[in-house]
Write an enzyme that holds these catalytic residues in place. Structure first.
Site, PDB file in Angstrom:
ATOM      1  N   GLU A  60      98.583  15.531  79.851  1.00  0.00           N
ATOM      2  CA  GLU A  60      98.412  16.959  80.135  1.00  0.00           C
ATOM      3  C   GLU A  60      97.173  17.549  79.464  1.00  0.00           C
ATOM      4  O   GLU A  60      96.500  18.401  80.052  1.00  0.00           O
ATOM      5  CB  GLU A  60      99.676  17.720  79.747  1.00  0.00           C
ATOM      6  CG  GLU A  60     100.887  17.394  80.636  1.00  0.00           C
ATOM      7  CD  GLU A  60     101.560  16.063  80.308  1.00  0.00           C
ATOM      8  OE1 GLU A  60     101.231  15.462  79.252  1.00  0.00           O
ATOM      9  OE2 GLU A  60     102.398  15.608  81.102  1.00  0.00           O
ATOM     10  N   ASP A  84     107.547  23.036  82.240  1.00  0.00           N
ATOM     11  CA  ASP A  84     107.136  23.898  81.132  1.00  0.00           C
ATOM     12  C   ASP A  84     106.838  23.158  79.837  1.00  0.00           C
ATOM     13  O   ASP A  84     105.741  23.267  79.271  1.00  0.00           O
ATOM     14  CB  ASP A  84     108.239  24.936  80.894  1.00  0.00           C
ATOM     15  CG  ASP A  84     109.611  24.391  81.295  1.00  0.00           C
ATOM     16  OD1 ASP A  84     110.124  23.501  80.588  1.00  0.00           O
ATOM     17  OD2 ASP A  84     110.137  24.819  82.346  1.00  0.00           O
ATOM     18  N   PHE A  86     106.231  20.214  79.296  1.00  0.00           N
ATOM     19  CA  PHE A  86     105.218  19.161  79.391  1.00  0.00           C
ATOM     20  C   PHE A  86     103.814  19.740  79.432  1.00  0.00           C
ATOM     21  O   PHE A  86     102.831  19.002  79.538  1.00  0.00           O
ATOM     22  CB  PHE A  86     105.507  18.241  80.577  1.00  0.00           C
ATOM     23  CG  PHE A  86     106.902  17.664  80.501  1.00  0.00           C
ATOM     24  CD1 PHE A  86     107.480  17.384  79.274  1.00  0.00           C
ATOM     25  CD2 PHE A  86     107.650  17.429  81.643  1.00  0.00           C
ATOM     26  CE1 PHE A  86     108.773  16.878  79.176  1.00  0.00           C
ATOM     27  CE2 PHE A  86     108.940  16.920  81.556  1.00  0.00           C
ATOM     28  CZ  PHE A  86     109.505  16.646  80.327  1.00  0.00           C
ATOM     29  N   HIS A 129     112.959  20.552  80.237  1.00  0.00           N
ATOM     30  CA  HIS A 129     112.617  20.862  81.620  1.00  0.00           C
ATOM     31  C   HIS A 129     112.895  22.320  81.974  1.00  0.00           C
ATOM     32  O   HIS A 129     112.803  22.695  83.137  1.00  0.00           O
ATOM     33  CB  HIS A 129     113.405  19.967  82.586  1.00  0.00           C
ATOM     34  CG  HIS A 129     112.980  18.529  82.571  1.00  0.00           C
ATOM     35  ND1 HIS A 129     113.238  17.682  81.527  1.00  0.00           N
ATOM     36  CD2 HIS A 129     112.305  17.771  83.477  1.00  0.00           C
ATOM     37  CE1 HIS A 129     112.756  16.475  81.794  1.00  0.00           C
ATOM     38  NE2 HIS A 129     112.180  16.501  82.971  1.00  0.00           N
TER      39      HIS A 129
END
Ligand SMILES: Cc1ncc(C[n+]2csc(CCOP(=O)(O)OP(=O)(O)O)c2C)c(N)n1
Ligand SMILES: Cc1ncc(C[n+]2csc(CCOP(=O)(O)OP(=O)(O)O)c2C)c(N)n1
Ligand SMILES: [Mg+2]
Ligand SMILES: [Mg+2]
Lengths: 338, 388, 338, 388
Positions: A60, A84, A86, A129
């Site tokens: 990311e 979110d 991640f 998550h």
């Protein structure tokens, strides 16, 4: 007006932006052939080719940092963070680079981009998550933070985000993805920086954004039975913030409850409550109350309903707004002036 | 399915099976040489030429020498400015001149440089106004130059983060049909950061024309290389990304430029990124505020003095008759002039406008910023009234 | 009582903790031979050996994640992030692991550790070296967030942080490192969760923490001249938060200004303002006002004084607390009830 | 300083100088073999034995077979439970049985495992109660087992983050005089994350006894390996950390266990971490919710069916006469029993206590949590009253 899901509206916004502006490129994890785990990028690679819409290595910070470089080269990156939590590995890139490059260079170098973050819960997702992470971004100067609650806004705000000269963290409430709404594409709703009154009312103002907006609206409907006529304001863009609409509403109703899904402590709702009481103090008949997620890590699916701000919890808060103009005894002290 | 009686076959465990037919070595062309590429001996005498790293044209070497001399003088001047309170802080790159200058000499003007805080010398060598280069360290703003004009990213303090930006920039340039190369300067310590990994990997996967140029000066502030890595050397990281890599004697200006030339050519040819590790040494403390006696011996520093890159190149160029006393003196004079000009300009206190704080947070200030700006404006007006 | 700097008190706290508890290990970037760039770990390696105090590779996620593993093995890691913004690469580890491991495992696996973050500005530092990042941590359930403003607190709170069964983000105001104060070591001040009244006053309450505390105290002194007797409350531990002390104070004074150095939007000060008005509404003669850093990236050294909350700015806010019990005209509207 | 006339010497640029004396290869012992280690052919027939990777004792292989069979049955049962709504989601590891089971078989009970969401099979093979393993995916809590008892970290969804935890745990254990080894399971995609880099590097620098075990199943959800890396293979990342590395046929159970045994022995001997890449394939979609037709052909999946690790080991063990029809049937029966027990227990809806949400955020709840707990308690009481 056509009926469609928010997911479809977002997908259309991406497609239309790619069509209108050659510079727009869409990338991230699984956004290509798969069309994203929520299918928001569905069909884009097939339609625009794998240079315009492509998968990246699984990293990311890499995705966001790569977008910084692409923006420097003149492209308009739209990246997807898969969930979110991640996006957290990219936090350094977002806070120290995306947010600051324009300012650092006195405006010479800007990195307009959109970082799409499917966020919040209510979908039975496992840990990491379902985070509501908007406050982290809203507290970071240099970022715009936008979160649609309606289908038409999803389209319009995403188009505006892509066109915006500044980086935008675009927070998509996952639980609203597959709910349907009316929209005529290409929808154009109110611009960034404008909150919208979703329901007019005289007795109190509910202020909400993103996933909390439908909860607030439902609460307002339910409140009719109790004889309360509630106004519901949808913030839409957390940064920039619309003080005008909110102040106007609360000064009129004299009572206010802020509803957010995120854990409460030091969240966006705290900012809203602080602003409202600063600006509407003499109009208020009761303190500005907050209804939010609990101050706990997002719970496992079987317990999430306890965490999420519910219609009941909103109504409970409304009930505490001192309708008889008597102070809430819980807050009453000798020192009270009222 | 076989039914050979196993017990028998297993009775005499054999040695490693002979590789028949010999599988091609997948790391071929990716691993660095076991020892640093070197074209000059420490005393400046030449080593045998190499076809894979052809020596740069002598004019380029002469120019390199000139910029190294000017660069060192600039660097000394900057350190002096900290003592006079004209700079808040300065990280010297004395000793790393071959790398500082080599990196920018290998590039075209329209290529991009991604520097760290230590690259002030590289940026001035690239021709950026030294006062603009020092803005960050003087403290009147964060970045003094216009990155889009000088094709140089702001000097990066968050370590390794620029590795990823460069991958994106280089890919974006080639995406738009331009043959720009991006050169990333990065330190040995910063290679431990996740962003180094992600940046090189993105560049490799997208075949982005980036040269990752590690100046391994053996320390990250006080932390020695042995605490950064257990690898044979940092250049061995390249193969893990499928990126060809080389290590070079970073105090051998000829080798540095030769290796970087090849790396840049590789990138420009569309073959993807290249990783270069230059073994060098910073002769000064991390910054003027650092106390290097806490972590390294004076002896160690002294030993590196004998490997001075400027003396090395000078002796080589003198031997090749492209430098003589007059030329050396002329270049020294240029350096003095450069430093004097800088000193003079840095003596002028820059004007800073508090209200400019609100100008570049966004393209258009938010209503909240407009409100805050008005408040600050009122405060300033009140103060001025008070003063008057 | 001895006079010493906060830096020295922190150093002593680390040394005493290492002496008292064999499990304590100290690591990070440059904390060994160099003793840290601020010398907070000075001498620890020489005294306790390079297994107890050591340098790591330059990687913040690595440092924090390594601490997670060490804590799992039964050690008590105390890690240093070299500067505030350089903790951002570790954000994922902090938010998704450090904060959540106890909860994730129903308490079976805890990772007590201290993450020391030298933070905030006022020292002429360049960009990325002066961020006030406390809100990011305070908004993350599972973390305790502590920030001393006095020398004695620096010692005592750090000792308590190291002993605490939960992970603590220990925010050290850089500009206070080399200011001196009185302390008798081993100092033991009020425990986590207790705010402290640093100055008593009757007319209004200034609430501050970390680097803003000396500003608030100075403002309170200056306010005497204007005839205001101000109370100053030092929050000390942002999480857990002390509602009792604050509520008691504001109900008594009836007026409140929150002072923080961080950019204001969605900061900790917003939380404090929201809580105070929720709990003290009927005691308030004026809205709770906030004085904070501007909503901009931390400025370059020559401009930082414009950004930082100053004594003047605090006094300006105090002046707006409607001393004549007339509403601030800026907030006055037709709708105002007062 | 030399004064040899340069022009002459340079006239005939020579080829790469002969490496005299040949420098020792710094990457020796760190690079993987060019091709995967393999001890069985796909049909189960044995390849020549290898001294460097001795074949595990036959009892171990038989036990491996048993756990793979039970594991596959468990896996199928878990997938079935998603269809019945008993599990929210399930990421199958069908096809990866050799890796799932091999990883835990190579360890002692007091070693630590750092699994991802895909390792449910590995954890049950390690002997953890399958209901506790499935807690995360059933959704009654995040981690169902007590990590300190079963020496297994919670199944990690944030990718690669466990790489760093394992380095710390393993270092902490050896710091305290224990010879624990940590085994990290990680996927191919996750090796692109910065935390992989930082984790392996920390382990290498601190010589922490960790085995990094990459199950390269060629996809990260839909993203193929070619989008993760341009490296010859993931095992080539090890040399960049100074970590010995190997690649192995991940569908060859004998080779997987042999290589992991060596890796664990290496780590336990205090020689630091070891990186193993197993080339394998997941036969099912990423999770039950995934649509694999979007990104891979049925043909590709079918081709891997011929490389089934269970059939391969079975035929080898049959040939070695340690398995026969009766034993196979007996193991299949065990697997059925295991699945039946699981199914039964998963049919019972777990009880969840909303108030437990406040119990483990901190060792002691903060006053804020106490207040919120009280509010929730009151709400629940009111609802019960309402219901009554
Ligand atoms: C992400 C991040 N962490 C920590 C720092 C603090 N810091 C500044 S320079 C430095 C050492 C860098 O060493 P190296 O990469 O070898 O570069 P050099 O200074 O030797 O040129 C450190 C730790 C930083 N700037 N950024
Ligand atoms: C930090 C982070 N980013 C993204 C995700 C979303 N995600 C879950 S699984 C997955 C693919 C992982 O692929 P790989 O590492 O190859 O493991 P596999 O699933 O193949 O076992 C992704 C992108 C995540 N869990 N964590
Ligand atoms: Mg260095
Ligand atoms: Mg995979």
């Amino acid at each position: 007006m056509a009926t469609m899901t928010m997911a479809k509206a977002l997908n259309a916004a991406l497609a239309d932006a790619m069509l209108d502006d050659e510079r727009v490129v869409v990338f991230g994890e699984d956004v290509g052939q798969l069309g994203g785990v929520f299918r928001i990028t569905d069909g884009l690679q097939a339609r625009f080719g794998d240079k315009r819409c492509f998968d990246t290595p699984l990293a990311e910070a890499g995705i966001v940092g790569f977008a910084v470089g692409l923006a420097m080269s003149g492209l308009r990156p739209v990246v997807e963070m898969q969930f979110d939590a991640f996006a957290y590995p990219a936090f350094e890139q977002i806070a120290s680079h995306v947010a600051k490059l324009r300012n650092r260079t006195r405006g010479a170098l800007s990195v307009p981009m959109v970082i799409r973050v499917p966020y919040a819960g209510g979908i039975g997702g496992v840990e990491h998550h379902c985070d509501s992470s908007e406050a982290y971004y809203a507290h970071t100067p240099g970022l715009k933070v936008v979160t649609p609650a309606t289908v038409a806004d999803a389209y319009s705000l995403l188009r505006e985000a892509i066109d915006d000269p500044d980086p935008v963290v675009f927070m998509e409430p996952k639980k609203l993805y597959f709910g349907s709404g009316e929209a005529e594409l290409p929808a154009r709703t109110e611009p960034f920086g404008r909150a919208v009154v979703r329901r007019s009312g005289r007795d109190a103002t509910l202020i909400a954004y993103g996933p909390a907006v439908p909860v607030a609206l439902e609460a307002a409907e339910a409140a009719c039975e109790e004889g309360w006529d509630l106004e519901v304001v949808d913030i839409r863009t957390i940064v920039p913030f619309d003080d005008v609409t909110i102040t106007e509403s609360v000064r009129r109703t004299g009572r206010c409850v802020v509803v957010q899904e995120a854990q409460g402590f030091a969240g966006v709702g705290a900012e809203i409550a602080a602003r409202v009481q600063e600006r509407c103090f003499h109009a208020l008949h009761a303190p500005v109350l907050r209804v939010s997620g609990l101050d706990i890590p997002y719970p496992a699916p079987m317990l999430e309903h306890t965490h999420l701000p519910s219609v009941d919890r909103v109504l409970d808060a409304v009930a505490r707004l001192q309708w008889d103009d008597q102070p809430d005894p819980r807050w009453l002290t000798e020192g009270s002036a009222a | 399915m076989t039914s050979t009686p196993q017990a028998v076959r297993r009775a005499t465990p054999r040695k490693r099976r002979p590789a028949t037919p010999a599988a091609p070595d997948p790391s071929a062309g990716l691993l660095p040489e076991a020892e640093s590429v070197r074209l000059l001996n420490p005393d400046g005498s030449p080593l045998p030429a190499r076809a894979d790293y052809p020596e740069p044209p002598v004019e380029a070497l002469r120019e390199m020498y000139r910029r190294m001399v000017v660069g060192r003088r600039f660097d000394a001047q900057a350190t002096a400015l900290t003592k006079q309170g004209r700079l808040a802080v300065y990280p010297s790159s004395r000793g790393q001149e071959a790398c500082q200058v080599g990196g920018v000499l290998a590039l075209r003007d329209d290529d991009w440089v991604f520097p760290t805080y230590r690259e002030s010398m590289a940026l001035t060598a690239r021709g950026i106004d030294p006062v603009e280069v020092l803005t960050l360290l003087r403290g009147d703003w964060h970045c003094g130059y216009d990155p889009t004009v000088v094709r140089t990213a702001p000097q990066c303090t968050p370590l390794a983060t620029q590795c990823v930006h460069a991958a994106g920039l280089a890919y974006g340039e080639s995406y738009q049909g331009r043959d720009t190369v991006a050169m990333v300067y990065i330190g040995d310590g910063a290679t431990s950061e996740g962003d180094f990994h992600e940046g090189v990997n993105f560049a490799a996967v997208f075949k982005a024309p980036v040269v990752y140029f590690v100046q391994n000066n053996r320390y990250a502030i006080s932390v020695p290389l042995s605490r950064q890595t257990a690898a044979p050397s940092l250049a061995y990281k390249g193969v893990g990304y499928g990126v060809p890599s080389e290590q070079v004697d970073g105090n051998d200006p000829v080798a540095v430029l030769a290796v970087l030339n090849r790396a840049v050519a590789h990138a420009r040819a569309g073959k993807g990124p290249f990783l270069v590790e230059a073994h060098t040494y910073r002769m000064e403390p991390h910054t003027n505020a650092d106390d290097q006696t806490r972590y390294r011996d004076a002896d160690e520093v002294a030993a590196w003095r004998d490997r001075d890159p400027i003396a090395r190149l000078e002796s080589y160029l003198r031997a090749r008759d492209v430098l003589d006393d007059a030329a050396v003196a002329e270049i020294a004079a240029q350096a003095e002039e450069y430093a004097a000009g800088l000193r003079e300009r840095m003596n002028i206190q820059p004007t800073v406008d508090p209200l400019s704080l609100f100008d570049h947070v966004y393209a258009q200030p938010t209503p909240q910023l407009v409100e805050q700006r008005e408040q600050v404006r009122a405060e300033l007006a009140a103060t001025q009234e008070g003063d008057a």
